[in-house]
Scaffold this motif. Structure first.
Motif, PDB file in Angstrom:
ATOM      1  N   CYS A  52      50.152  52.758  24.523  1.00 38.95           N
ATOM      2  CA  CYS A  52      49.626  53.673  23.475  1.00 38.95           C
ATOM      3  C   CYS A  52      50.408  55.091  23.576  1.00 38.95           C
ATOM      4  CB  CYS A  52      48.191  53.753  23.282  1.00 38.95           C
ATOM      5  SG  CYS A  52      47.633  55.093  22.062  1.00 38.95           S
ATOM      6  N   PRO A  53      51.169  55.466  22.865  1.00 34.82           N
ATOM      7  CA  PRO A  53      51.593  57.023  22.905  1.00 34.82           C
ATOM      8  C   PRO A  53      50.636  57.980  22.917  1.00 34.82           C
ATOM      9  CG  PRO A  53      52.380  56.168  20.950  1.00 34.82           C
ATOM     10  CD  PRO A  53      51.720  54.946  21.519  1.00 34.82           C
ATOM     11  N   ALA A  56      45.118  56.754  23.326  1.00 31.41           N
ATOM     12  CA  ALA A  56      43.803  56.443  22.641  1.00 31.41           C
ATOM     13  C   ALA A  56      43.130  55.288  23.216  1.00 31.41           C
ATOM     14  CB  ALA A  56      44.128  56.337  21.217  1.00 31.41           C
ATOM     15  N   ILE A  57      43.775  54.522  23.966  1.00 26.25           N
ATOM     16  CA  ILE A  57      43.056  53.111  24.410  1.00 26.25           C
ATOM     17  C   ILE A  57      42.723  53.468  26.093  1.00 26.25           C
ATOM     18  CG2 ILE A  57      43.100  50.590  24.539  1.00 26.25           C
ATOM     19  CD1 ILE A  57      45.332  50.752  22.601  1.00 26.25           C
ATOM     20  N   CYS A  73      43.427  58.034  17.786  1.00 27.92           N
ATOM     21  CA  CYS A  73      44.510  56.929  17.250  1.00 27.92           C
ATOM     22  C   CYS A  73      45.283  57.816  16.002  1.00 27.92           C
ATOM     23  CB  CYS A  73      43.950  55.613  16.995  1.00 27.92           C
ATOM     24  SG  CYS A  73      44.925  54.475  16.048  1.00 27.92           S
ATOM     25  N   THR A  74      46.447  57.254  15.798  1.00 22.97           N
ATOM     26  CA  THR A  74      47.276  57.778  14.858  1.00 22.97           C
ATOM     27  C   THR A  74      47.611  56.682  13.963  1.00 22.97           C
ATOM     28  OG1 THR A  74      49.310  57.421  15.977  1.00 22.97           O
ATOM     29  CG2 THR A  74      48.244  59.652  16.006  1.00 22.97           C
ATOM     30  N   GLY A  75      47.402  55.364  14.236  1.00 22.92           N
ATOM     31  CA  GLY A  75      47.623  54.239  13.504  1.00 22.92           C
ATOM     32  C   GLY A  75      49.216  54.061  13.511  1.00 22.92           C
ATOM     33  N   GLY A  77      50.790  51.680  15.386  1.00 25.30           N
ATOM     34  CA  GLY A  77      51.112  50.336  15.318  1.00 25.30           C
ATOM     35  C   GLY A  77      51.932  49.878  16.458  1.00 25.30           C
ATOM     36  N   ILE A  78      52.139  50.662  17.439  1.00 26.00           N
ATOM     37  CA  ILE A  78      52.766  50.172  18.736  1.00 26.00           C
ATOM     38  C   ILE A  78      52.083  49.185  19.347  1.00 26.00           C
ATOM     39  CG2 ILE A  78      53.840  50.984  20.767  1.00 26.00           C
ATOM     40  CD1 ILE A  78      55.652  51.995  18.630  1.00 26.00           C
ATOM     41  N   CYS A  79      50.719  49.291  19.318  1.00 23.67           N
ATOM     42  CA  CYS A  79      49.970  48.510  20.414  1.00 23.67           C
ATOM     43  C   CYS A  79      49.953  47.105  19.654  1.00 23.67           C
ATOM     44  CB  CYS A  79      48.451  49.151  20.341  1.00 23.67           C
ATOM     45  SG  CYS A  79      47.845  49.392  18.765  1.00 23.67           S
TER      46      CYS A  79
HETATM   47  S1  SF4 Z   1      47.938  52.307  16.668  1.00 19.27           S
HETATM   48 FE1  SF4 Z   1      47.472  51.726  18.789  1.00 19.27          FE
HETATM   49  S2  SF4 Z   1      49.431  52.399  19.920  1.00 19.27           S
HETATM   50 FE2  SF4 Z   1      48.982  53.718  18.228  1.00 19.27          FE
HETATM   51  S3  SF4 Z   1      47.912  55.407  18.272  1.00 19.27           S
HETATM   52 FE3  SF4 Z   1      46.647  53.821  17.652  1.00 19.27          FE
HETATM   53  S4  SF4 Z   1      45.501  52.826  19.621  1.00 19.27           S
HETATM   54 FE4  SF4 Z   1      47.532  53.957  20.055  1.00 19.27          FE
END
Ligand code: SF4
Ligand code: SF4
Length: 163
Positions: A52-53, A56-57, A73-75, A77-79
């Motif tokens: 997670c950049p 947030a996790i 979390c910015t949403g 989607g990388i995770c």
């Molecule tokens: S979508 Fe996943 S990778 Fe992106 S900021 Fe939220 S928790 Fe982190």
């Protein structure tokens, strides 16, 4: 709380996610895209944590369930693409009568933006049709955002591409 029922059944239910505190509060859901870890097993995996950049996790120890700071979390989607268990999703309920689900997809054919696709729930049952609005890859997993009727936001967790 054990995961025995989930293992026997093969999928987790909305009620089980809620009981485990794995769902963001409603006010956060309404603000914009946010990640949900549908990961009920205590397993030694921290791929989502280290990927997670936004940091947030987190996990205090590697085998506990991942916890998401939904305010960080910015949403992005990388995770969703990184999780080897295909257990991460991003839900956006901030846009009126439509919701946007970002989910992992490891089947062929590859969905393309604009495609109409079949929507599947956690069990794999067909629950409707939706439209693909974004596709990107992360570590060879397709990360697909699909537009769905709002009332299916917490149901749709996979798609089937008819070609
Ligand atoms: S979508 Fe996943 S990778 Fe992106 S900021 Fe939220 S928790 Fe982190
Ligand atoms: S990467 Fe996926 S399987 Fe591993 S802890 Fe995170 S959500 Fe669970």
């Amino acid at each position: 709380m054990t995961a025995d029922n989930i293992r026997k059944r093969g999928y987790i239910t909305y009620e089980e996610l809620k009981a485990r505190g794995l769902l963001p509060p409603e006010e956060r859901m309404l603000k914009g895209p946010v990640a949900i870890a549908e990961c009920p097993e205590e397993i030694p995996c921290d791929v989502c944590v280290v990927t997670c950049p936004s940091r947030a996790i987190s996990k205090k120890v590697i085998y506990e369930l991942p916890r998401i700071d939904w305010n960080k979390c910015t949403g992005c989607g990388i995770c969703v693409g990184a999780c080897p268990g295909l257990a991460m999703f991003v839900i956006d309920m901030s846009k009126g009568d439509r919701a946007y689900i970002t989910l992992p997809h490891e089947f062929l054919p590859v969905p393309r933006e604009g495609d109409e696709v079949i929507l599947l729930d956690r069990k794999g049952d067909r629950v409707g049709r939706g439209r693909v609005v974004r596709v990107f890859t992360y570590r060879r997993t397709y990360v697909v955002t699909v537009e769905v009727p709002r009332d299916l936001a917490m149901e749709v967790r996979a798609i089937w591409v008819e070609k």
